[in-house]
Design a protein around this motif. Structure first.
Motif, PDB file in Angstrom:
ATOM      1  N   LEU A  79      -2.106 -18.848  34.642  1.00  0.00           N
ATOM      2  CA  LEU A  79      -2.834 -19.861  33.890  1.00  0.00           C
ATOM      3  C   LEU A  79      -4.186 -20.060  34.564  1.00  0.00           C
ATOM      4  CD1 LEU A  79      -2.932 -22.130  31.741  1.00  0.00           C
ATOM      5  CD2 LEU A  79      -1.770 -23.599  33.413  1.00  0.00           C
ATOM      6  N   ARG A  80      -5.267 -19.914  33.817  1.00  0.00           N
ATOM      7  CA  ARG A  80      -6.598 -19.890  34.407  1.00  0.00           C
ATOM      8  C   ARG A  80      -7.442 -21.051  33.899  1.00  0.00           C
ATOM      9  NH1 ARG A  80      -7.359 -13.536  32.746  1.00  0.00           N
ATOM     10  NH2 ARG A  80      -5.456 -12.781  33.772  1.00  0.00           N
ATOM     11  N   ALA A 151     -21.557 -14.593  31.744  1.00  0.00           N
ATOM     12  CA  ALA A 151     -21.032 -13.566  32.644  1.00  0.00           C
ATOM     13  C   ALA A 151     -19.530 -13.721  32.824  1.00  0.00           C
ATOM     14  CB  ALA A 151     -21.743 -13.628  33.986  1.00  0.00           C
ATOM     15  N   ALA A 152     -19.063 -14.958  32.920  1.00  0.00           N
ATOM     16  CA  ALA A 152     -17.625 -15.186  33.048  1.00  0.00           C
ATOM     17  C   ALA A 152     -16.889 -14.717  31.793  1.00  0.00           C
ATOM     18  CB  ALA A 152     -17.348 -16.659  33.313  1.00  0.00           C
ATOM     19  N   LEU A 153     -17.475 -14.946  30.637  1.00  0.00           N
ATOM     20  CA  LEU A 153     -16.839 -14.505  29.396  1.00  0.00           C
ATOM     21  C   LEU A 153     -16.881 -12.985  29.264  1.00  0.00           C
ATOM     22  CD1 LEU A 153     -18.194 -17.228  26.951  1.00  0.00           C
ATOM     23  CD2 LEU A 153     -15.914 -17.087  27.974  1.00  0.00           C
ATOM     24  N   ASP A 154     -17.998 -12.371  29.672  1.00  0.00           N
ATOM     25  CA  ASP A 154     -18.091 -10.914  29.624  1.00  0.00           C
ATOM     26  C   ASP A 154     -17.034 -10.257  30.517  1.00  0.00           C
ATOM     27  OD1 ASP A 154     -20.231 -11.097  27.896  1.00  0.00           O
ATOM     28  OD2 ASP A 154     -21.758 -10.724  29.433  1.00  0.00           O
ATOM     29  N   GLY A 158      -8.683 -10.307  29.295  1.00  0.00           N
ATOM     30  CA  GLY A 158      -7.582 -10.324  28.336  1.00  0.00           C
ATOM     31  C   GLY A 158      -6.876 -11.653  28.302  1.00  0.00           C
ATOM     32  N   GLY A 159      -6.052 -11.841  27.277  1.00  0.00           N
ATOM     33  CA  GLY A 159      -5.349 -13.097  27.111  1.00  0.00           C
ATOM     34  C   GLY A 159      -6.171 -14.072  26.289  1.00  0.00           C
ATOM     35  N   VAL A 184      -3.168 -17.125  29.887  1.00  0.00           N
ATOM     36  CA  VAL A 184      -3.997 -17.953  29.031  1.00  0.00           C
ATOM     37  C   VAL A 184      -5.002 -18.689  29.906  1.00  0.00           C
ATOM     38  CG1 VAL A 184      -2.273 -18.253  27.214  1.00  0.00           C
ATOM     39  CG2 VAL A 184      -2.378 -19.892  29.090  1.00  0.00           C
ATOM     40  N   GLY A 185      -6.111 -19.070  29.300  1.00  0.00           N
ATOM     41  CA  GLY A 185      -7.142 -19.797  30.024  1.00  0.00           C
ATOM     42  C   GLY A 185      -7.600 -21.014  29.253  1.00  0.00           C
TER      43      GLY A 185
END
Length: 241
Positions: A79-80, A151-154, A158-159, A184-185
């Protein structure tokens, strides 16, 4: 008097004698007033948790004699949390509570409305470690270096990623997460929320779902913890309670 728990990254086995950190030595000797021979527990996610004794303790040095195993290693949920850089005290609190809620990764992100542009990840990692020692989990979440949001999204690997978007007319998080599987995040913006175009970019990503946490506008730190609790309850390890 409770037995102190200490995270040790070294391999744990009965009969081993292992060094602790200067911070652990200070906490044991100065804060808790413990000394050689006193009981502690040592743990990590690979080996589980072991009973131990303080073998040596000085101002900035300590060592532990490892005894019998108390708990086997066990899987923990992936879990992020992605959280905008917010004020120091609020971010410290988020890291502590996210650790208690079982997150595996805490990723600070820099957004257009972030009011700080630097994040002390060493301090946050120490907070996470202390919270893990207190809450009886076996792992310490990784606190990643702060990244610009894009950058974090790039780099997302996965998930499903759910983003707090109270003003978007988004579906409630409990409905959005139905059927989701780990990893999941949960992404939370800064004080004042995301800029419109910034949020447009976020929700355009195929792995992102906008979600709401009810009819009230929450502070960033409140939204972070509330969302994590929902995700743990519906997709994490709370179903074993």
């Amino acid at each position: 008097m409770s037995t102190p728990r200490l995270f040790l990254d070294a391999p744990l086995s009965e009969g081993a004698e292992l060094p602790g950190t200067p911070a652990q030595a200070h906490h044991l000797g100065t804060v808790l007033r413990r000394g050689p021979g006193d009981a502690v527990a040592v743990f990590n996610p690979r080996d589980g948790e072991f009973a131990a004794r303080i073998a040596a303790l000085r101002k900035d040095r300590c060592a532990f004699a490892v005894e019998g195993r108390l708990r086997d290693a066990a899987p923990e949920p992936d879990l992020r949390l992605l959280v905008a850089a917010i004020k120091r005290d609020a971010l410290d609190w988020v890291v502590e509570k996210a650790t208690e809620l079982g997150v595996s990764v805490i990723q600070p992100v820099l957004t257009r409305r972030s009011i700080v542009d630097r994040v002390n990840t060493d301090r946050l990692a120490a907070i996470a470690r202390g919270a893990a020692e207190q809450c009886e989990r076996l792992s310490v979440p990784r606190v990643a270096a702060a990244l610009p949001l894009h950058a974090a999204l790039d780099a997302w690997d996965g998930g499903s990623l759910f983003v707090a978007a109270e003003r978007r007319g988004a579906m409630p998080l409990r409905h959005a997460v139905a059927g989701a599987r780990l990893p999941v995040g949960w992404l939370v913006g800064p004080e004042g929320g995301f800029e419109t175009r910034e949020l447009d970019d976020v929700v355009s990503r195929p792995f992102v779902t906008a979600a709401a946490l009810g009819p009230r506008i929450l502070r960033a730190e409140t939204a972070a913890v509330a969302g994590l609790a929902v995700l743990q309850a519906l997709a994490g390890d709370w179903d074993g309670i």
